[in-house]
Design an enzyme around this catalytic site. Structure first.
Site, PDB file in Angstrom:
ATOM      1  N   HIS A   1       3.016   2.792  -8.818  1.00 43.53           N
ATOM      2  CA  HIS A   1       3.111   1.672  -9.349  1.00 43.53           C
ATOM      3  C   HIS A   1       3.871   0.991 -10.022  1.00 43.53           C
ATOM      4  O   HIS A   1       4.909  -0.326  -9.790  1.00 43.53           O
ATOM      5  CB  HIS A   1       2.139   1.123 -10.238  1.00 43.53           C
ATOM      6  CG  HIS A   1       0.454   2.128  -9.613  1.00 43.53           C
ATOM      7  ND1 HIS A   1       0.343   1.467  -8.391  1.00 43.53           N
ATOM      8  CD2 HIS A   1      -0.414   2.268 -10.209  1.00 43.53           C
ATOM      9  CE1 HIS A   1      -1.109   1.838  -7.548  1.00 43.53           C
ATOM     10  NE2 HIS A   1      -1.343   2.183  -9.152  1.00 43.53           N
TER      11      HIS A   1
ATOM     12  N   LEU B   1      11.263 -20.922  -4.497  1.00 40.59           N
ATOM     13  CA  LEU B   1      10.182 -19.677  -3.457  1.00 40.59           C
ATOM     14  C   LEU B   1       9.463 -20.051  -4.379  1.00 40.59           C
ATOM     15  O   LEU B   1       9.323 -19.959  -5.589  1.00 40.59           O
ATOM     16  CB  LEU B   1      11.088 -18.876  -3.225  1.00 40.59           C
ATOM     17  CG  LEU B   1       9.761 -17.228  -2.757  1.00 40.59           C
ATOM     18  CD1 LEU B   1       9.843 -17.588  -1.254  1.00 40.59           C
ATOM     19  CD2 LEU B   1      10.672 -15.609  -3.651  1.00 40.59           C
TER      20      LEU B   1
ATOM     21  N   ASP C   1       0.748  -1.142  -0.231  1.00 39.62           N
ATOM     22  CA  ASP C   1       0.555   0.191   0.374  1.00 39.62           C
ATOM     23  C   ASP C   1       1.034   1.456  -0.167  1.00 39.62           C
ATOM     24  O   ASP C   1       2.084   0.897   1.058  1.00 39.62           O
ATOM     25  CB  ASP C   1      -1.444   0.321   1.096  1.00 39.62           C
ATOM     26  CG  ASP C   1      -1.722   0.865   1.146  1.00 39.62           C
ATOM     27  OD1 ASP C   1      -2.500   1.485   0.400  1.00 39.62           O
ATOM     28  OD2 ASP C   1      -3.131   0.777   1.757  1.00 39.62           O
TER      29      ASP C   1
END
Ligand code: FPP
Length: 230
Positions: free
Chosen positions: A33, A127, A16
């Protein structure tokens, strides 16, 4: 020193503050972004370094469609480019990519990239990165209940619900990080976060560094998890 820490297996992140980061710098929201996408890469590298097994990123929520079209288009383009990059780098990385969320109304170009990258990385053993994309936790639970009903299960157990989630094989997040000072779950992993530890930081997502990630891990390591016991 981190060797002595208890490392969370699964870290979920609500990224956020991209918009505020851009505003502070007098830049368009898209710049926030784009910088956020770089922070995603930093955290993926850090997670690999510290031995986290699963990372879930809240990349686009079912509620984000209410943003201006220009911003949605920019985000979709960025996500498409990111998926493309992972598909192309699949050979040299040992990262498995999963995408969680409803397909409708994602553009066909994104759905195509999702299919490619998830296929190209399905056998990776390092991962696991789970991108929550057009994701809403209530939508996920409603989809799970519909599946259960279609299977004739009228009295589901917790295991039945788990089996019908978007990523049934993923363990629950041990740690959830939310940046930018907001302290709420915003329709993210409501079922999965029943016993998750929450970590909130005022840092805006594009500024989130490896050091910030390490701080969150250190904080997690000091928590006593009781899972309802004493
Ligand atoms: C919240 O910031 C962030 C989003 C809605 C999008 C998250 C997307 C990215 C970080 C882009 C790239 C992602 C990947 C996985 C490559 P906000 O826009 O709500 O910020 P604000 O609250 O300050 O306005």
């Amino acid at each position: 020193m981190l060797k002595e820490l208890s490392i969370p297996r699964h870290v979920a992140i609500i990224m956020d503050g991209n918009g505020r980061w851009a505003k502070q710098k007098n830049l368009p929201r898209q710049a926030g972004h784009n910088a956020g996408a770089k922070a995603v890469e930093r955290v993926i590298n850090a997670a690999q370094k510290y031995g986290v097994e699963f990372l879930t990123f809240y990349a686009f929520s079912t509620e984000n469609w209410s943003r201006p079209k220009e911003e949605i288009d920019g985000l979709m383009k960025l996500l498409e480019q990111t998926l493309d990059k992972y598909a192309k780098n699949a050979e040299k990385n040992n990262v498995r990519l999963l995408v969680s969320g409803r397909k409708e109304p994602l553009p066909p170009s994104i759905l195509d990239k999702i299919a490619r990258v998830t296929q190209a990385t399905a056998q990776k053993t390092g991962l696991t990165v789970n991108l929550a994309l057009n994701y809403g936790s209530r939508a996920e639970l409603l989809d799970a209940f519909s599946k259960l009903i279609s299977q004739g299960i009228t009295h589901p157990t917790e295991a039945d619900v788990q089996r019908c989630l978007y990523q049934p094989a993923l363990p629950d997040p041990d740690l959830l990080i939310r940046t930018s000072g907001e302290e709420r779950l915003s329709n993210f992993l409501l079922w999965q976060c029943a016993y998750t530890e929450f970590y909130f930081t005022p840092t805006l997502w594009p500024d989130f560094s490896e050091e910030d990630f390490k701080k969150a891990l250190e904080d997690f390591s000091r928590r006593t998890r009781r899972f309802g016991s004493i």
